[in-house]
Design an enzyme around this catalytic site. Sequence first.
Site, short mmCIF file in Angstrom:
data_model
loop_
_atom_site.label_atom_id
_atom_site.label_comp_id
_atom_site.label_asym_id
_atom_site.label_seq_id
_atom_site.Cartn_x
_atom_site.Cartn_y
_atom_site.Cartn_z
N ARG A 35 5.08 26.38 -9.99
CA ARG A 35 4.37 26.00 -8.75
C ARG A 35 5.00 24.77 -8.10
NH1 ARG A 35 2.83 21.73 -7.53
NH2 ARG A 35 1.49 21.43 -9.32
N THR B 176 9.80 8.69 -4.12
CA THR B 176 9.59 7.74 -5.22
C THR B 176 10.90 7.06 -5.62
OG1 THR B 176 7.86 9.19 -6.03
CG2 THR B 176 8.70 7.54 -7.58
N GLU C 250 2.28 13.21 -6.73
CA GLU C 250 1.58 13.41 -5.44
C GLU C 250 0.38 12.47 -5.31
OE1 GLU C 250 2.39 15.69 -3.13
OE2 GLU C 250 3.58 17.22 -4.13
N GLY C 251 0.48 11.27 -5.89
CA GLY C 251 -0.62 10.32 -5.86
C GLY C 251 -1.42 10.43 -7.15
P1 TGC Z 1 -1.38 3.24 5.01
O1 TGC Z 1 -1.46 1.90 5.67
O2 TGC Z 1 -2.64 3.90 4.55
O3 TGC Z 1 -0.62 4.24 5.97
C1 TGC Z 1 0.69 3.96 6.45
C2 TGC Z 1 0.90 4.67 7.76
O4 TGC Z 1 0.80 6.09 7.55
C3 TGC Z 1 -0.28 6.62 8.34
N1 TGC Z 1 -0.89 7.66 7.51
C4 TGC Z 1 -0.79 8.94 7.77
N2 TGC Z 1 -0.22 9.59 8.79
C5 TGC Z 1 -0.28 10.93 8.76
N3 TGC Z 1 -0.87 11.62 7.78
C6 TGC Z 1 -1.45 11.00 6.74
N4 TGC Z 1 -2.01 11.69 5.76
C7 TGC Z 1 -1.43 9.60 6.70
N5 TGC Z 1 -1.88 8.66 5.84
C8 TGC Z 1 -1.54 7.48 6.35
C9 TGC Z 1 -1.19 5.46 8.61
O5 TGC Z 1 -1.95 5.67 9.74
C10 TGC Z 1 -0.18 4.34 8.79
O6 TGC Z 1 0.41 4.49 10.07
P2 TGC Z 1 0.86 3.20 10.91
O7 TGC Z 1 1.37 3.79 12.17
O8 TGC Z 1 -0.38 2.37 11.03
O9 TGC Z 1 1.92 2.53 10.08
O10 TGC Z 1 -0.34 3.12 3.81
P3 TGC Z 1 -0.34 2.22 2.51
O11 TGC Z 1 0.99 1.58 2.41
O12 TGC Z 1 -1.60 1.40 2.45
O13 TGC Z 1 -0.35 3.27 1.32
C11 TGC Z 1 -1.17 4.29 1.30
C12 TGC Z 1 -1.09 5.04 -0.07
C13 TGC Z 1 -1.08 4.11 -1.25
C14 TGC Z 1 -2.35 5.83 -0.13
C15 TGC Z 1 0.11 5.95 -0.03
O14 TGC Z 1 1.27 5.26 0.05
C16 TGC Z 1 0.12 6.92 -1.19
O15 TGC Z 1 -0.40 8.02 -1.01
N6 TGC Z 1 0.73 6.60 -2.37
C17 TGC Z 1 0.97 7.58 -3.41
C18 TGC Z 1 2.43 7.96 -3.41
C19 TGC Z 1 2.64 9.42 -3.61
O16 TGC Z 1 1.74 10.23 -3.53
N7 TGC Z 1 3.87 9.80 -3.87
C20 TGC Z 1 4.20 11.18 -4.01
C21 TGC Z 1 5.68 11.38 -4.11
S1 TGC Z 1 6.18 13.04 -3.92
C22 TGC Z 1 5.72 13.78 -5.33
O17 TGC Z 1 5.09 13.28 -6.18
C23 TGC Z 1 6.15 15.17 -5.43
S2 TGC Z 1 5.73 15.94 -6.90
C24 TGC Z 1 6.17 17.45 -6.41
C25 TGC Z 1 5.96 18.55 -7.35
O18 TGC Z 1 6.81 18.72 -8.25
O19 TGC Z 1 5.01 19.35 -7.11
P1 FAD Z 2 3.08 3.52 -10.70
O1 FAD Z 2 2.94 3.50 -9.23
O2 FAD Z 2 3.93 2.50 -11.36
O3 FAD Z 2 1.62 3.45 -11.32
C1 FAD Z 2 1.40 3.18 -12.72
C2 FAD Z 2 -0.12 3.07 -12.92
O4 FAD Z 2 -0.64 2.01 -12.12
C3 FAD Z 2 -0.86 4.34 -12.50
O5 FAD Z 2 -1.91 4.60 -13.38
C4 FAD Z 2 -1.41 3.98 -11.13
O6 FAD Z 2 -2.61 4.70 -10.81
C5 FAD Z 2 -1.70 2.49 -11.32
N1 FAD Z 2 -1.71 1.78 -10.04
C6 FAD Z 2 -0.69 1.59 -9.16
N2 FAD Z 2 -1.10 0.92 -8.07
C7 FAD Z 2 -2.42 0.68 -8.27
C8 FAD Z 2 -3.43 0.04 -7.49
N3 FAD Z 2 -3.19 -0.46 -6.28
N4 FAD Z 2 -4.70 -0.03 -8.01
C9 FAD Z 2 -4.97 0.51 -9.22
N5 FAD Z 2 -4.06 1.13 -9.99
C10 FAD Z 2 -2.81 1.23 -9.51
N6 FAD Z 2 8.29 11.81 -6.49
C11 FAD Z 2 9.00 12.24 -5.41
O7 FAD Z 2 9.22 11.49 -4.45
N7 FAD Z 2 9.49 13.51 -5.35
C12 FAD Z 2 9.30 14.40 -6.36
O8 FAD Z 2 9.74 15.55 -6.27
C13 FAD Z 2 8.58 13.97 -7.52
N8 FAD Z 2 8.44 14.81 -8.58
C14 FAD Z 2 7.88 14.33 -9.74
C15 FAD Z 2 7.90 15.13 -10.89
C16 FAD Z 2 7.37 14.65 -12.08
C17 FAD Z 2 7.43 15.49 -13.32
C18 FAD Z 2 6.73 13.37 -12.11
C19 FAD Z 2 6.09 12.88 -13.38
C20 FAD Z 2 6.72 12.58 -10.99
C21 FAD Z 2 7.31 13.04 -9.80
N9 FAD Z 2 7.39 12.22 -8.65
C22 FAD Z 2 8.08 12.64 -7.54
C23 FAD Z 2 6.94 10.83 -8.71
C24 FAD Z 2 5.43 10.66 -8.58
O9 FAD Z 2 5.02 10.87 -7.27
C25 FAD Z 2 5.10 9.24 -9.08
O10 FAD Z 2 5.24 9.26 -10.48
C26 FAD Z 2 3.69 8.81 -8.69
O11 FAD Z 2 3.57 8.64 -7.29
C27 FAD Z 2 3.28 7.48 -9.39
O12 FAD Z 2 4.28 6.54 -9.34
P2 FAD Z 2 4.78 5.80 -10.68
O13 FAD Z 2 5.07 6.83 -11.70
O14 FAD Z 2 5.88 4.89 -10.28
O15 FAD Z 2 3.54 4.98 -11.18
#
Ligand code: TGC
Ligand code: FAD
Length: 392
Positions: free
Chosen positions: A97, A139, A371-372
Amino acid sequence: MKTDDFNSPDFYQIDDLLSDEHKIIRSSIRDFVKTEITPHIESWYEEAIFPEHIVERLGSIGAFGPYLPSKYGGAGLDYLSYGLIMQEIERGDSGMRSTASVQSSLVMYPIFKFGSEEQKGKYLPKLASGEMLGCFGLTEPDHGSDPSSMKTHYKEEGEHIILDGSKMWISNAALADIAIVWAKNEAGRIHGIIVERGMEGFSTPSTHGKWSLRASSTGELVFQNVKVPKSNILPNKSGLGAPLMCLDSARYGIAWGAIGAAMDCYEAARKYASERKQFGKPISKFQLTQKKLAEMLTEITKAQLLNLRLGQLMNDGNASTYQISMAKRNNVNTALNIARESRQILGAMGITNQFPIMRHMMNLESVVTYEGTHDIHLLILGKEITGESAFF
Ligand code: TGC
Ligand code: FAD
């Protein structure tokens, strides 16, 4: 060879709310999983092999970008169909997936939403068919939950940009033909860039030693003075909001996918409980086993209803980031708890690869983080409820 006679639980007759087309799509993906994933997944997992041939196979069944218009190779399906496809594929394995959701939501979606017409024509049909594989680089080694602090950056040089930095934990990195890379320009503004394999200074080392998502390939993206044509920048949106929009789409798919894994665990535990005898009777006669099964089915049913309503909101263009966060957080956590409870019902057998449960459980440990993370989604919801950001 193991037989796979999976049928999804439907305690609240949710099927009555799906169209015939939805049911046909679900059934065709389920058949694909039964014949092309289930028979091999345990050995791919044990040997930590990503089955590269699966990319074209997933393309051929329409699992890549199903909601995109046919002009770009998509099937023009709705979001409920996308959810059902993710559910069925993750029922097979979360890593499979992952491949489908990265390709659809994190590679095709940004090209479709933010790309030029030329970029769409060049990449989308090949990504849809699986001729090309993509990955998504947000990331970094030091910036996971807080992508806005990313260090990867570029400067302009004539008709090119020069890209430096690195990304970590990237699904499909080592195999991808293209990477959607998020990087800051000289003014510190985040842009999406299409980086192609073969560009000088671009390398993709694999990450080894994972006990989770072992049938998925994970790696790094390393950029050392990579010269990329300016025309590879996605022109139509910049700022952190652009990757966060892609994440909304991918997190929606995960909310459905995780429940696929949960259903597989539940079904395995339900069947085992009726066959396994202790103290002279099937363990399904014990109240404690019944409590576990009843609670699992209740949680699966609640998650199915959440997905269905979220899918309707997505179809209408009305789903908020916060609603998506709630579903991703709830459903992955639910699936992880169900995997753990199911494992208990199987006793020692639950730790073996004769059953899918332990594999799903280990996979879900990644799904609850990527994905968060579980806690980041709680804080996204907390911000919506209180109006106060816990991040800054
Ligand atoms: P924040 O101040 O909330 O927002 C920054 C700017 O973005 C705008 N915005 C959005 N715009 C469109 N759609 C949305 N859903 C939006 N959410 C926010 C917001 O309005 C703002 O715009 P502007 O113009 O004011 O600058 O941002 P923040 O820095 O406080 O952080 C928000 C936070 C922590 C929630 C966000 O950074 C976050 O979601 N962190 C988690 C990181 C994450 O999910 N990484 C995923 C990496 S990819 C991955 O994991 C792929 S795994 C794939 C797989 O194998 O399936
Ligand atoms: P960190 O951000 O270092 O967090 C560590 C711990 O601290 C967590 O428990 C978190 O919840 C906690 N924490 C952090 N900030 C706070 C806060 N403000 N308050 C309270 N607690 C907090 N990323 C991509 O971009 N593309 C991909 O394709 C992708 N694929 C992935 C595949 C796998 C198998 C894995 C494991 C990860 C992948 N990721 C990818 C990365 C993934 O999105 C990150 O691992 C994830 O967003 C968390 O980041 P981190 O691992 O650096 O943890």
